[in-house]
Design an enzyme around this catalytic site. Structure first.
Site, PDB file in Angstrom:
ATOM      1  N   HIS A 109      -1.929   2.446   8.616  1.00 31.79           N
ATOM      2  CA  HIS A 109      -3.043   1.827   7.895  1.00 31.79           C
ATOM      3  C   HIS A 109      -2.900   0.572   8.574  1.00 31.79           C
ATOM      4  CE1 HIS A 109      -5.263  -0.473   5.114  1.00 31.79           C
ATOM      5  NE2 HIS A 109      -4.281  -1.319   4.888  1.00 31.79           N
ATOM      6  N   TYR A 166     -18.569  13.145  20.363  1.00 32.97           N
ATOM      7  CA  TYR A 166     -17.993  14.194  20.002  1.00 32.97           C
ATOM      8  C   TYR A 166     -16.541  14.061  19.587  1.00 32.97           C
ATOM      9  CZ  TYR A 166     -15.516  14.728  24.228  1.00 32.97           C
ATOM     10  OH  TYR A 166     -14.951  14.403  25.434  1.00 32.97           O
ATOM     11  N   HIS A 204     -12.029  -3.784   4.015  1.00 32.77           N
ATOM     12  CA  HIS A 204     -10.422  -3.405   4.358  1.00 32.77           C
ATOM     13  C   HIS A 204      -9.940  -3.339   5.603  1.00 32.77           C
ATOM     14  CE1 HIS A 204      -6.623  -2.606   1.801  1.00 32.77           C
ATOM     15  NE2 HIS A 204      -6.331  -2.992   3.048  1.00 32.77           N
ATOM     16  N   GLU A 262       0.858  -1.325   0.092  1.00 31.76           N
ATOM     17  CA  GLU A 262       0.121  -0.002   0.021  1.00 31.76           C
ATOM     18  C   GLU A 262       0.829   1.242  -0.029  1.00 31.76           C
ATOM     19  OE1 GLU A 262      -3.035  -0.343  -0.751  1.00 31.76           O
ATOM     20  OE2 GLU A 262      -3.748  -2.057   0.183  1.00 31.76           O
ATOM     21  N   HIS A 306      -5.843  -3.059   9.479  1.00 33.94           N
ATOM     22  CA  HIS A 306      -7.099  -4.033   9.479  1.00 33.94           C
ATOM     23  C   HIS A 306      -7.792  -4.390  10.875  1.00 33.94           C
ATOM     24  CE1 HIS A 306      -5.138  -5.790   5.426  1.00 33.94           C
ATOM     25  NE2 HIS A 306      -5.285  -4.386   5.451  1.00 33.94           N
ATOM     26  N   TYR A 364      -8.030  22.756  21.588  1.00 38.92           N
ATOM     27  CA  TYR A 364      -7.687  21.609  22.286  1.00 38.92           C
ATOM     28  C   TYR A 364      -6.522  21.092  21.606  1.00 38.92           C
ATOM     29  CZ  TYR A 364      -9.184  16.985  23.859  1.00 38.92           C
ATOM     30  OH  TYR A 364      -9.188  15.761  24.595  1.00 38.92           O
TER      31      TYR A 364
HETATM   32 ZN    ZN Z   1      -4.439  -3.379   4.100  1.00 41.54          ZN
END
Ligand code: ZN
Length: 222
Positions: free
Chosen positions: A94, A115, A157, A75, A96, A210
């Site tokens: 990234h 929130y 994914h 990726e 899963h 914040y």
């Molecule tokens: Zn992936």
């Protein structure tokens, strides 16, 4: 500015924290840190526990790896395209993770059930359209879902989160996974109440100040 070695260590440290934090399984996630006109990303298929900082792959913004024996994460393109399109981003994660992937299997956006969703930049966390992993189409779908946001789900994914540092991207991934779990649980009782746009405007305004907090915390820790 961190040295390239420190940046490689950051990639390894964050990658190793994913499985113990319950954000990932095996080697399916990937982690990156921006450099000047390249980025450092986890190699494809190398277990995090045995990964060395020297094995983190540097990839130019032109998509060409810089002298590595290992292939970058499949990726890598999502990371590259986000860094090129979004100059404010310094780190990307990234994964899963279970609850984000569960909602993503229904191709559902996460609405403002809490929130804290404002940490991802808006009143929703969008689910990017489905495309095969590792393709330019998937990267394009992620870029679209990330407009005005620092996180999104990936249909069938997982999720992507980003921040000004890779540590911030990791912290946001934890928030997104918690929100996904909360929304999944709330749905068991029927449709939950969603905070309206006016309230989310107030929350987003408050979050602008914040946002100073994480820096204060890192000074204390450092
Ligand atoms: Zn992936």
């Amino acid at each position: 500015v961190k040295s390239v070695h420190e940046a490689r260590e950051d990639v390894v440290t964050v990658a190793r924290s994913l499985n113990p934090m319950g954000l990932n399984q095996g080697t399916s996630g990937n982690v990156s840190v921006r450099r000047r006109d390249s980025f450092l990303v986890t190699p494809s298929g190398v277990p995090y526990d045995s990964m060395k900082a020297s094995e983190v792959v540097e990839v130019g913004f032109d998509g060409v790896p810089h002298g590595s024996a290992l292939l970058p994460s499949s990726e890598w393109r999502i990371h590259r395209d986000l860094y090129v399109a979004r100059p404010e981003l310094g780190g990307i994660v990234h994964v899963h993770s279970m609850f984000a992937s569960t909602l993503a299997s229904h191709r559902k956006d996460i609405p403002a059930v809490h929130y804290i969703i404002a940490k991802a930049g808006g009143s929703t966390i969008r689910c990017a359209e489905y495309a095969t992993f590792g393709t330019p189409e998937l990267s394009a779908a992620v870029l679209k879902a990330m407009v005005g946001r620092k996180a999104c789900l990936l249909a069938n994914h997982g999720m992507v989160s980003a921040g000004d540092t890779v540590q911030a991207a990791l912290a946001l991934a934890v928030e997104v996974e918690n929100l996904a779990a909360l929304y999944w649980r709330a749905l068991q009782l029927g449709p939950p109440v969603i905070l309206d746009d006016a309230e989310m405007e107030r929350v987003l305004e408050k979050f602008k100040s914040y946002g100073v907090q994480p820096r204060v915390r890192s000074l204390r820790a450092g």
